[in-house]
Each structure stands twice: as structure tokens, then as C-alpha cells.
Scaffold this active site. Structure first.
Site, PDB file in Angstrom:
ATOM      1  N   GLY A  11      44.887  36.814  57.265  1.00  0.00           N
ATOM      2  CA  GLY A  11      45.295  38.224  57.192  1.00  0.00           C
ATOM      3  C   GLY A  11      46.747  38.325  56.748  1.00  0.00           C
ATOM      4  N   ALA A  22      62.051  33.159  50.572  1.00  0.00           N
ATOM      5  CA  ALA A  22      62.944  32.184  51.202  1.00  0.00           C
ATOM      6  C   ALA A  22      62.554  30.756  50.800  1.00  0.00           C
ATOM      7  CB  ALA A  22      62.895  32.343  52.716  1.00  0.00           C
ATOM      8  N   ARG A  72      40.367  34.632  52.647  1.00  0.00           N
ATOM      9  CA  ARG A  72      39.682  33.771  53.606  1.00  0.00           C
ATOM     10  C   ARG A  72      38.722  32.938  52.765  1.00  0.00           C
ATOM     11  NH1 ARG A  72      40.550  38.574  57.229  1.00  0.00           N
ATOM     12  NH2 ARG A  72      42.082  37.792  58.697  1.00  0.00           N
ATOM     13  N   ASP A 103      46.662  30.866  62.884  1.00  0.00           N
ATOM     14  CA  ASP A 103      46.227  29.561  63.399  1.00  0.00           C
ATOM     15  C   ASP A 103      45.039  29.001  62.621  1.00  0.00           C
ATOM     16  OD1 ASP A 103      44.851  31.714  64.693  1.00  0.00           O
ATOM     17  OD2 ASP A 103      43.962  30.252  66.053  1.00  0.00           O
ATOM     18  N   THR A 126      51.424  36.634  61.066  1.00  0.00           N
ATOM     19  CA  THR A 126      50.343  37.485  61.577  1.00  0.00           C
ATOM     20  C   THR A 126      50.973  38.595  62.414  1.00  0.00           C
ATOM     21  OG1 THR A 126      48.500  37.649  63.145  1.00  0.00           O
ATOM     22  CG2 THR A 126      49.994  35.823  63.479  1.00  0.00           C
ATOM     23  N   ASP A 128      49.660  39.748  65.008  1.00  0.00           N
ATOM     24  CA  ASP A 128      49.149  39.665  66.386  1.00  0.00           C
ATOM     25  C   ASP A 128      50.109  39.017  67.379  1.00  0.00           C
ATOM     26  OD1 ASP A 128      46.865  40.848  65.487  1.00  0.00           O
ATOM     27  OD2 ASP A 128      45.667  39.020  65.412  1.00  0.00           O
ATOM     28  N   ASP A 130      50.337  35.973  68.354  1.00  0.00           N
ATOM     29  CA  ASP A 130      49.576  35.164  69.318  1.00  0.00           C
ATOM     30  C   ASP A 130      49.595  33.677  68.976  1.00  0.00           C
ATOM     31  OD1 ASP A 130      48.092  35.352  67.027  1.00  0.00           O
ATOM     32  OD2 ASP A 130      46.191  35.767  68.020  1.00  0.00           O
ATOM     33  N   ARG A 155      51.832  61.854  70.293  1.00  0.00           N
ATOM     34  CA  ARG A 155      52.285  62.482  71.542  1.00  0.00           C
ATOM     35  C   ARG A 155      52.716  63.936  71.301  1.00  0.00           C
ATOM     36  NH1 ARG A 155      52.910  61.027  76.400  1.00  0.00           N
ATOM     37  NH2 ARG A 155      52.917  58.780  76.154  1.00  0.00           N
ATOM     38  N   ARG A 163      46.235  67.460  75.602  1.00  0.00           N
ATOM     39  CA  ARG A 163      45.048  66.659  75.278  1.00  0.00           C
ATOM     40  C   ARG A 163      45.170  65.210  75.735  1.00  0.00           C
ATOM     41  NH1 ARG A 163      43.735  68.904  69.325  1.00  0.00           N
ATOM     42  NH2 ARG A 163      41.969  70.188  69.927  1.00  0.00           N
ATOM     43  N   ARG A 172      42.295  41.676  67.744  1.00  0.00           N
ATOM     44  CA  ARG A 172      40.899  41.352  68.078  1.00  0.00           C
ATOM     45  C   ARG A 172      40.846  40.449  69.301  1.00  0.00           C
ATOM     46  NH1 ARG A 172      38.256  39.421  62.808  1.00  0.00           N
ATOM     47  NH2 ARG A 172      38.747  41.514  62.126  1.00  0.00           N
ATOM     48  N   GLU A 188      50.053  56.200  79.048  1.00  0.00           N
ATOM     49  CA  GLU A 188      49.631  56.351  80.446  1.00  0.00           C
ATOM     50  C   GLU A 188      48.758  55.177  80.895  1.00  0.00           C
ATOM     51  OE1 GLU A 188      50.297  59.103  78.612  1.00  0.00           O
ATOM     52  OE2 GLU A 188      51.827  59.569  80.112  1.00  0.00           O
ATOM     53  N   ARG A 212      49.667  64.606  89.301  1.00  0.00           N
ATOM     54  CA  ARG A 212      51.145  64.551  89.368  1.00  0.00           C
ATOM     55  C   ARG A 212      51.778  65.438  88.302  1.00  0.00           C
ATOM     56  NH1 ARG A 212      50.311  58.914  89.976  1.00  0.00           N
ATOM     57  NH2 ARG A 212      50.748  58.698  87.767  1.00  0.00           N
ATOM     58  N   GLU A 223      41.960  46.696  69.842  1.00  0.00           N
ATOM     59  CA  GLU A 223      40.629  46.772  69.199  1.00  0.00           C
ATOM     60  C   GLU A 223      39.628  45.774  69.788  1.00  0.00           C
ATOM     61  OE1 GLU A 223      41.948  44.161  65.293  1.00  0.00           O
ATOM     62  OE2 GLU A 223      40.170  45.390  65.160  1.00  0.00           O
ATOM     63  N   GLN A 255      48.868  49.362  60.212  1.00  0.00           N
ATOM     64  CA  GLN A 255      49.822  48.456  60.872  1.00  0.00           C
ATOM     65  C   GLN A 255      50.138  47.229  60.033  1.00  0.00           C
ATOM     66  OE1 GLN A 255      48.428  48.295  65.389  1.00  0.00           O
ATOM     67  NE2 GLN A 255      46.894  48.958  63.937  1.00  0.00           N
ATOM     68  N   ARG A 256      49.312  46.942  59.039  1.00  0.00           N
ATOM     69  CA  ARG A 256      49.540  45.728  58.263  1.00  0.00           C
ATOM     70  C   ARG A 256      50.362  45.975  57.001  1.00  0.00           C
ATOM     71  NH1 ARG A 256      44.489  42.274  58.991  1.00  0.00           N
ATOM     72  NH2 ARG A 256      44.379  42.169  56.730  1.00  0.00           N
TER      73      ARG A 256
HETATM   74  P1  ADP Z   1      44.429  33.171  60.034  1.00  0.00           P
HETATM   75  O1  ADP Z   1      45.146  32.081  59.327  1.00  0.00           O
HETATM   76  O2  ADP Z   1      45.094  34.500  59.862  1.00  0.00           O
HETATM   77  O3  ADP Z   1      44.130  32.811  61.469  1.00  0.00           O
HETATM   78  P2  ADP Z   1      41.624  32.685  59.317  1.00  0.00           P
HETATM   79  O4  ADP Z   1      41.223  32.247  60.681  1.00  0.00           O
HETATM   80  O5  ADP Z   1      40.703  33.604  58.594  1.00  0.00           O
HETATM   81  O6  ADP Z   1      43.034  33.412  59.282  1.00  0.00           O
HETATM   82  O7  ADP Z   1      41.819  31.369  58.463  1.00  0.00           O
HETATM   83  C1  ADP Z   1      42.258  31.441  57.115  1.00  0.00           C
HETATM   84  C2  ADP Z   1      41.621  30.354  56.303  1.00  0.00           C
HETATM   85  O8  ADP Z   1      41.999  29.075  56.830  1.00  0.00           O
HETATM   86  C3  ADP Z   1      40.091  30.323  56.364  1.00  0.00           C
HETATM   87  O9  ADP Z   1      39.504  31.225  55.457  1.00  0.00           O
HETATM   88  C4  ADP Z   1      39.809  28.886  55.941  1.00  0.00           C
HETATM   89  O10 ADP Z   1      39.942  28.734  54.559  1.00  0.00           O
HETATM   90  C5  ADP Z   1      40.951  28.143  56.632  1.00  0.00           C
HETATM   91  N1  ADP Z   1      40.488  27.625  57.930  1.00  0.00           N
HETATM   92  C6  ADP Z   1      40.347  28.303  59.083  1.00  0.00           C
HETATM   93  N2  ADP Z   1      39.866  27.512  60.071  1.00  0.00           N
HETATM   94  C7  ADP Z   1      39.709  26.281  59.512  1.00  0.00           C
HETATM   95  C8  ADP Z   1      39.235  25.018  60.010  1.00  0.00           C
HETATM   96  N3  ADP Z   1      38.830  24.848  61.267  1.00  0.00           N
HETATM   97  N4  ADP Z   1      39.216  23.986  59.136  1.00  0.00           N
HETATM   98  C9  ADP Z   1      39.618  24.140  57.864  1.00  0.00           C
HETATM   99  N5  ADP Z   1      40.057  25.288  57.334  1.00  0.00           N
HETATM  100  C10 ADP Z   1      40.123  26.361  58.144  1.00  0.00           C
HETATM  101  O1  F6P Z   2      44.865  38.815  62.709  1.00  0.00           O
HETATM  102  C1  F6P Z   2      45.473  39.950  62.212  1.00  0.00           C
HETATM  103  C2  F6P Z   2      44.525  41.120  62.250  1.00  0.00           C
HETATM  104  O2  F6P Z   2      45.193  42.229  61.711  1.00  0.00           O
HETATM  105  C3  F6P Z   2      43.938  41.427  63.619  1.00  0.00           C
HETATM  106  O3  F6P Z   2      44.820  42.155  64.454  1.00  0.00           O
HETATM  107  C4  F6P Z   2      42.715  42.191  63.233  1.00  0.00           C
HETATM  108  O4  F6P Z   2      41.722  42.126  64.227  1.00  0.00           O
HETATM  109  C5  F6P Z   2      42.252  41.481  61.997  1.00  0.00           C
HETATM  110  O5  F6P Z   2      43.385  40.874  61.432  1.00  0.00           O
HETATM  111  C6  F6P Z   2      41.604  42.377  60.990  1.00  0.00           C
HETATM  112  O6  F6P Z   2      41.181  41.607  59.939  1.00  0.00           O
HETATM  113  P1  F6P Z   2      40.539  42.190  58.599  1.00  0.00           P
HETATM  114  O7  F6P Z   2      41.661  42.308  57.632  1.00  0.00           O
HETATM  115  O8  F6P Z   2      39.557  41.157  58.195  1.00  0.00           O
HETATM  116  O9  F6P Z   2      39.937  43.521  58.907  1.00  0.00           O
END
Ligand code: ADP
Ligand code: F6P
Length: 323
Positions: A11, A22, A72, A103, A126, A128, A130, A155, A163, A172, A188, A212, A223, A255-256
Site C-alpha cells: 500500500g 532521499a 501487490r 511487513d 505504511t 498503519d 504497525d 464534529r 447527532r 485492517r 467519545e 452528563r 476498519e 487518508q492515504r
Molecule cells: P505491505 O508491504 O504493505 O505489507 P503486502 O503484504 O501486500 O503489503 O506485500 C507486498 C508484496 O510483498 C506482495 O504483493 C508480495 O509481492 C510481497 N510479499 C508479501 N509477503 C511475501 C512473502 N511471504 N514472501 C514473498 N513475498 C511476499
Molecule cells: O496497510 C495500509 C492500508 O491502508 C490499511 O490501513 C488498509 O486496511 C489497507 O491498506 C487498504 O488496502 P487497499 O489499498 O488494498 O484497499
């Protein structure tokens, strides 16, 4: 090390362009040739890569998205796909690769370096926030500010009409954006995937708030919440209680996009320069991150083995402040 390549994968996130810039500028500063790979691992497999001059990344430091585009790529999950990618790099004499992504992208980079010895350095991109091994990911701050601005706007209208609004933010598997935007936006109630959702507790909170003197309320929903999307939760609350007339807003991919904040640009700039230095030092299999005020390196596997989670104290804080 004479030649390196850079790609963006998974993403997109605001600040990826500042990261690409950079890497390219730092490479040229150190007299390395740098290739830009189109569409992540898809371009690596297909050989879609071109040398990038220092000038080719002018005027992009602020822009959201990624000029290299992203994808992807299921083929990269297979050993054959990675072998083809390694062959594309080898045939061009490219010895190092910078992967800007999440990751999943690092799992791919890890496999590529294990199987073919390619030196890979990750940069966490990313919204997220995370990824293990770094306090912040590139794009999180921008996405957070977009979400907070949206909450502020909602707001205004929520208060005018007394409302109840449900606002769905991205995440996700991670409630980081939800908890932080909820606190900054004065929500809230905040629902996150990390904590099982209790609809009755939510209803109790809404009632207590009303008793209150709160005439409008905002519920921020990640989400990926276990109770469903914001629309599902609003329907469930309506079924079980007197809170029947609410509105639901999904901020979604807004947001992206958009210009990266100064924070994300500076983070991406620091990490990009460190990534190039690491490759020059012959280091691979690591991710450049920020811990405290320091730019650090950690094993790529930390990204998924030590996933960043927000401190649960923030959930308590949100509850206290919603009084
Ligand atoms: P993000 O990098 O944002 O977590 P993805 O999980 O969709 O996004 O992974 C991006 C790309 O990285 C995937 O489309 C794939 O090409 C590669 N990838 C993800 N997981 C693996 C894995 N276990 N082994 C090899 N390539 C991977
Ligand atoms: O990982 C980043 C993110 O924006 C998540 O917060 C969200 O769930 C997901 O990607 C959405 O992915 P897509 O672009 O495939 O809709």
C-alpha cells in the site's frame, strides 16, 4: 557497491516520494548509480527499471503517492518469481536494493536475500504504524492528521444537529490510527481490533455521555474492528438501543493521499540516507527505522515478529477524556 535500486511496494503512503528522493540523492552524493523500479516487485520481475538522476526526483518531496508506483505481486511469493527478479538485478550489475513498504514487502525482501544473497534494506512505509523496529512509519503522521481534520469537520456538523456519528478510519489489523485520531479528535468512544468490542458497553457509554449533557457524540471505528465495519456497528447499536438515528462516515483512502507532513518528509529523508549508507557499508537484511531520536537498523524480521502496538494506556486515556 556501485549500483543500487529502489522500489515502493504494498500500500502506498504519503512520504514514500520523499523516501525515494532521499535514496536517489544520497546515492548520487556518494557516487552510486541508482535505478528506480516501477510497481514494486512486479517491475523487478519484469525488468521495469531505469536509472534515476538526481534531478529526476526534483519537486516530489511533498507529494503523496509514489512516482515509482506500487503493486501487490503474487508471483514474488514464489521462488521462481524471486529467481527472475534476482536475475534482472544481476544482469544490470545491481548489488543493493532499497524496499520502501510494509511487513509483507519485507518478507519478500528477506526471501530474496536468503535465496540469492541480494543486499536489501527496508524503509517502513505504511499509514498503519504497525511495523516493529521503528517508533514511526512513513505516512502515519500524514494519515493521522487527515483523519483528525475529518473528525474536526464532522464534529462541527454533529454538534449543530445533536447527532451521533460513527467515523471509520483505516487499519485492517491495527488500531493505531483509530486510537490516536480518536484522542486528538476528542472522540467519545474508540473501537480498535486489539480489544474485543462490547456493543453494550458502547451503548452504556453513549447513555452516560448523554446523561452528563453531551448532545452529540463521535465514535471512531478502526476498519478492522472485530464487531464489523462502522455501518454494522451503527446498525447493531440501533437495534439494541434508542440510538437509532446516526450517521456513518468512512474516511477510507482519503487518508492515504495528499501532501506529506513535515514529520513524514523528515523521517523519510533520514531513513533514505541511512538506507544508502547501510548498503555502502555492505549491510543487508536490515530495516532503517527511528527509535527515540536515533535512526537505527534492525533485522527485517523485526518488522513482523515485533509488530508495533499502541500502549493500552491510550485506551484508558481516551475513556477518561470522554467524561
Ligand atoms: P505491505 O508491504 O504493505 O505489507 P503486502 O503484504 O501486500 O503489503 O506485500 C507486498 C508484496 O510483498 C506482495 O504483493 C508480495 O509481492 C510481497 N510479499 C508479501 N509477503 C511475501 C512473502 N511471504 N514472501 C514473498 N513475498 C511476499
Ligand atoms: O496497510 C495500509 C492500508 O491502508 C490499511 O490501513 C488498509 O486496511 C489497507 O491498506 C487498504 O488496502 P487497499 O489499498 O488494498 O484497499
Amino acid at each position: 557497491m556501485k549500483r543500487i535500486a529502489v522500489l515502493t511496494s504494498g500500500g502506498d503512503s504519503p512520504g514514500m516520494n520523499a523516501g525515494v528522493r532521499a535514496v536517489v540523492r544520497a546515492a548520487h552524493f556518494h557516487r552510486l548509480e541508482v535505478f528506480g523500479v516501477e510497481q514494486g516487485y512486479r517491475g523487478l520481475i519484469d525488468g521495469e527499471m531505469e536509472p534515476l538522476s538526481a534531478r529526476s526526483v526534483s519537486g516530489i518531496i511533498h507529494r503523496g503517492g509514489t512516482i515509482l508506483r506500487t503493486a501487490r505481486c503474487p508471483e514474488f511469493m514464489e521462488p521462481e518469481g524471486r529467481a527472475q527478479a534476482a536475475q534482472q538485478l544481476n544482469s544490470r550489475g545491481i548489488d543493493g536494493l532499497v524496499v520502501i513498504g510494509g511487513d509483507g514487502s519485507y518478507r519478500g525482501a528477506h526471501a530474496l536475500s536468503q535465496e540469492h544473497g541480494t543486499l536489501c534494506i527496508g524503509m517502513p512505509g505504511t499509514i498503519d504504524n504497525d511495523i516493529g523496529g521503528t517508533d514511526f512509519t512513513i505516512g502515519y503522521d500524514t494519515a493521522l492528521n487527515v483523519a483528525v481534520e475529518a473528525i474536526d469537520r464532522i464534529r462541527d456538523t454533529a454538534a449543530s444537529h445533536d447527532r451521533l456519528f460513527y467515523i471509520e478510519v483505516m487499519g485492517r489489523h491495527s488500531g493505531y490510527l483509530a486510537i490516536m485520531s480518536g484522542i486528538a479528535g476528542g472522540a467519545e468512544y474508540i473501537l480498535v481490533p486489539e480489544r474485543p468490542t462490547n456493543i453494550d458497553d458502547l451503548i452504556d457509554q453513549l447513555r452516560e455521555g448523554r446523561d452528563r449533557g453531551k448532545e452529540s457524540s463521535i465514535v471512531v471505528v478502526a476498519e478492522g474492528d472485530d464487531a464489523g465495519k462502522a455501518i454494522d456497528i451503527s446498525r447493531e447499536v440501533a437495534t439494541r438501543s434508542e440510538f437509532k438515528h446516526s450517521r456513518v462516515v468512512v474516511i477510507g483512502h482519503l487518508q492515504r493521499g495528499g501532501n506529506a507532513t513535515a514529520f513524514d518528509r523528515i523521517l523519510a529523508s533520514r531513513l533514505g540516507a541511512r538506507a544508502v549508507d547501510a548498503l555502502r557499508e555492505g549491510i543487508g537484511g536490515q530495516m532503517a527505522g527511528v527509535q527515540g531520536s536515533e535512526v537505527t537498523l534492525c533485522p527485517l524480521s523485526d518488522a513482523w515478529e515485533k509488530r508495533t502496538r499502541f500502549d493500552p494506556a491510550f485506551l484508558h486515556l481516551a475513556r477518561v477524556l470522554a467524561t
